[in-house]
Scaffold this motif. Structure first.
Motif, PDB file in Angstrom:
ATOM      1  N   UNK A   5       0.866  -1.185   0.000  1.00 17.15           N
ATOM      2  CA  UNK A   5       0.000   0.000   0.000  1.00 17.15           C
ATOM      3  C   UNK A   5       0.899   1.231   0.000  1.00 17.15           C
ATOM      4  N   UNK A   6       0.517   2.220  -0.768  1.00 17.93           N
ATOM      5  CA  UNK A   6       1.137   3.537  -0.693  1.00 17.93           C
ATOM      6  C   UNK A   6       0.038   4.552  -0.948  1.00 17.93           C
ATOM      7  N   UNK A   7       0.343   5.848  -0.824  1.00 24.55           N
ATOM      8  CA  UNK A   7      -0.637   6.838  -1.231  1.00 24.55           C
ATOM      9  C   UNK A   7      -0.058   7.690  -2.345  1.00 24.55           C
ATOM     10  N   UNK A   8      -0.937   8.150  -3.213  1.00 23.38           N
ATOM     11  CA  UNK A   8      -0.526   8.919  -4.384  1.00 23.38           C
ATOM     12  C   UNK A   8      -0.528  10.394  -4.017  1.00 23.38           C
ATOM     13  N   UNK A   9       0.660  11.006  -4.013  1.00 22.86           N
ATOM     14  CA  UNK A   9       0.761  12.408  -3.616  1.00 22.86           C
ATOM     15  C   UNK A   9       1.558  13.189  -4.662  1.00 22.86           C
ATOM     16  N   UNK A  10       2.615  13.861  -4.230  1.00 22.16           N
ATOM     17  CA  UNK A  10       3.265  14.851  -5.063  1.00 22.16           C
ATOM     18  C   UNK A  10       3.915  14.355  -6.335  1.00 22.16           C
ATOM     19  N   UNK A  11       4.309  13.089  -6.412  1.00 27.14           N
ATOM     20  CA  UNK A  11       4.961  12.579  -7.622  1.00 27.14           C
ATOM     21  C   UNK A  11       3.958  12.058  -8.650  1.00 27.14           C
ATOM     22  N   UNK A  21       0.445   9.768 -10.011  1.00 31.64           N
ATOM     23  CA  UNK A  21       0.203   8.326 -10.102  1.00 31.64           C
ATOM     24  C   UNK A  21       1.394   7.619 -10.727  1.00 31.64           C
ATOM     25  N   UNK A  22       1.989   8.202 -11.767  1.00 27.63           N
ATOM     26  CA  UNK A  22       3.126   7.564 -12.423  1.00 27.63           C
ATOM     27  C   UNK A  22       4.291   7.397 -11.453  1.00 27.63           C
ATOM     28  N   UNK A  23       4.596   8.431 -10.700  1.00 22.36           N
ATOM     29  CA  UNK A  23       5.741   8.370  -9.796  1.00 22.36           C
ATOM     30  C   UNK A  23       5.569   7.346  -8.697  1.00 22.36           C
ATOM     31  N   UNK A  24       4.381   7.274  -8.137  1.00 25.25           N
ATOM     32  CA  UNK A  24       4.171   6.326  -7.035  1.00 25.25           C
ATOM     33  C   UNK A  24       3.984   4.898  -7.550  1.00 25.25           C
ATOM     34  N   UNK A  25       3.439   4.754  -8.757  1.00 21.92           N
ATOM     35  CA  UNK A  25       3.389   3.423  -9.368  1.00 21.92           C
ATOM     36  C   UNK A  25       4.797   2.925  -9.677  1.00 21.92           C
ATOM     37  N   UNK A  26       5.684   3.837 -10.054  1.00 20.81           N
ATOM     38  CA  UNK A  26       7.078   3.455 -10.292  1.00 20.81           C
ATOM     39  C   UNK A  26       7.741   2.968  -9.009  1.00 20.81           C
ATOM     40  N   UNK A  27       7.437   3.595  -7.882  1.00 23.58           N
ATOM     41  CA  UNK A  27       7.985   3.121  -6.609  1.00 23.58           C
ATOM     42  C   UNK A  27       7.536   1.691  -6.328  1.00 23.58           C
ATOM     43  N   UNK A  81      -3.006   3.582  -3.100  1.00 20.37           N
ATOM     44  CA  UNK A  81      -2.728   2.687  -4.222  1.00 20.37           C
ATOM     45  C   UNK A  81      -2.385   1.339  -3.622  1.00 20.37           C
ATOM     46  N   UNK A  82      -3.204   0.349  -3.902  1.00 19.87           N
ATOM     47  CA  UNK A  82      -3.131  -0.956  -3.242  1.00 19.87           C
ATOM     48  C   UNK A  82      -2.752  -2.028  -4.251  1.00 19.87           C
ATOM     49  N   UNK A  83      -1.786  -2.865  -3.899  1.00 18.01           N
ATOM     50  CA  UNK A  83      -1.391  -4.003  -4.719  1.00 18.01           C
ATOM     51  C   UNK A  83      -1.866  -5.265  -4.026  1.00 18.01           C
ATOM     52  N   UNK A  84      -2.736  -6.004  -4.686  1.00 19.47           N
ATOM     53  CA  UNK A  84      -3.342  -7.158  -4.019  1.00 19.47           C
ATOM     54  C   UNK A  84      -3.481  -8.336  -4.980  1.00 19.47           C
ATOM     55  N   UNK A  85      -3.601  -9.526  -4.415  1.00 19.29           N
ATOM     56  CA  UNK A  85      -3.854 -10.726  -5.212  1.00 19.29           C
ATOM     57  C   UNK A  85      -5.233 -10.612  -5.866  1.00 19.29           C
ATOM     58  N   UNK A  86      -5.382 -11.106  -7.101  1.00 20.75           N
ATOM     59  CA  UNK A  86      -6.697 -11.039  -7.758  1.00 20.75           C
ATOM     60  C   UNK A  86      -7.810 -11.682  -6.941  1.00 20.75           C
ATOM     61  N   UNK A  87      -7.473 -12.676  -6.141  1.00 21.51           N
ATOM     62  CA  UNK A  87      -8.487 -13.393  -5.369  1.00 21.51           C
ATOM     63  C   UNK A  87      -9.143 -12.532  -4.299  1.00 21.51           C
ATOM     64  N   UNK A  88      -8.501 -11.426  -3.895  1.00 23.98           N
ATOM     65  CA  UNK A  88      -9.085 -10.571  -2.851  1.00 23.98           C
ATOM     66  C   UNK A  88      -9.521  -9.216  -3.408  1.00 23.98           C
TER      67      UNK A  88
END
Length: 356
Positions: A230-236, A238-244, A314-321
């Motif tokens: 989990x992260x939150x999308x702030x100053x960088x 969506x692209x910047x935080x997705x890159x992280x 911004x949440x990264x999760x298994x498709x099952x959940x």
């Protein structure tokens, strides 16, 4: 948008800012150069999360059941209404605790104000706005620090608690994960329109509703075993935080741009050129790691890199959940939350983020 009432001769808050909200962040490329020379310090075993992955907060293990989440965030005004500015800044600061899966327990105020320019009544309203958000989060603002500053600055040190096994870093996404975004994008574009008096009352209300919505789903999301990061999308943006997320996983993030939620009307504003300078600086800082589709519109790129003040999780999760994750967002009032992409294994072609 009607300007808030203020004492005679007192300037609009946004005129005191060289950059407002999370758009004030140092550009990612410049920040990387600054931090490269920072001296390393000893890292105790109890420090579960530090500076290594540019995560949202530090996490320190207290015992087998509790870890302390510590973070700070502050910035210059993004709006002219002092009460709303205080609310936005406080919501943004507390968000980092939620992004680690923690529950906030208290905060400290960070206040820098041009006391020869702003009245004590205006400064007081900023602090009242921040206090209202702390009450909504169920925590006290237990102290803080004030200075006389050239620009108006307000924010919080936010502290929280989380079970050590429920800490959710930005670096633990897995190939095959689905990415879910909790809030729509476009706050930076709206702030640019506001500065030029081209954001209507309806747009302003949408902007305030988004930036003052606490990211309370965080702890409930962290309690789901299939939620990996989990992260939150702030100053960088969506692209910047997705890159992280991509760098932390050692893989690649693919975004389905058509599924990314946007605040009402922001694409039209972006098409009119109402974008922040920070979106361009963001792009310059990480464009080498991003692959865009042919013909990707400049307005869409501006939204992809748009700095979000008090943005969504911004949440990264298994498709099952995935359904469970969406249900948590809905239960907390995040009706725009949507699956926007996926995490894949690295391809070796250099692009960490692919937008389709």
């Amino acid at each position: 948008m009607k300007a808030p009432e203020r004492p005679a001769g007192e300037p609009r808050l946004t005129t005191l800012s060289h950059g407002g909200g999370c758009g004030c962040k140092i550009a990612p490329g410049v920040l990387a150069q600054i931090l490269k020379g920072a001296a390393a310090t000893p890292v105790p075993a109890e420090l579960l999360v530090g500076v290594e992955t540019a995560d949202d907060a530090a996490v320190y293990r207290l015992n087998d059941e509790q870890a302390l989440v510590a973070t700070t965030d502050f910035f210059m005004p993004i709006v002219d209404d002092p009460y709303d500015f205080g609310r936005i800044a406080a919501t943004n600061a507390i968000s980092d605790v939620y992004a680690m899966g923690g529950r906030p327990i208290m905060a400290l105020a960070l206040v820098g104000m041009p006391i020869d320019v702003l009245s004590t009544a205006t400064i007081g309203r900023i602090l009242e706005g921040g206090a209202s958000v702390a009450r909504a989060a169920g925590i006290p603002i237990a102290g803080g620090h004030t200075i006389d500053s050239v620009e108006a600055i307000y924010g919080l040190v936010a502290l929280g608690l989380v079970h050590p096994k429920r800490v959710r870093r930005n670096a633990d996404a897995r190939p095959g994960d689905v990415l879910v975004l909790g809030k729509p994008l476009g706050v930076g574009v709206m702030s640019a329109a506001l500065k030029k008096d081209r954001l209507g009352d309806g747009g302003y209300a949408q902007m305030i509703a988004s930036t003052t919505q606490l990211n309370t789903p965080g702890p409930d999301l962290a309690a789901i075993d299939g939620v990996h990061a989990i992260t939150d999308v702030t100053g960088f943006g969506l692209a910047g935080h997705a890159l992280e997320v991509a760098r932390g996983s050692g893989g690649q993030v693919r975004l389905d741009w058509a599924r990314v939620p946007l605040l009402p009307g922001v694409r039209d504003l972006a098409l009119q050129g109402l974008v922040t300078g920070a979106s361009g600086r963001n792009w310059a800082g990480y464009d080498a790691d991003v692959a865009l589709p042919e013909g990707f519109d400049a307005a869409d790129r501006a939204l992809l890199t748009d700095p979000q003040t008090s943005g969504g999780l911004l949440v990264s999760c298994a498709p099952s959940v995935l359904d469970e994750v969406i249900a948590v967002f809905r239960r907390h009032g995040f009706d725009a939350a949507a699956a926007v992409g996926e995490v894949r294994a690295g391809t070796g072609d250099g692009a960490r983020l692919v937008v389709g």
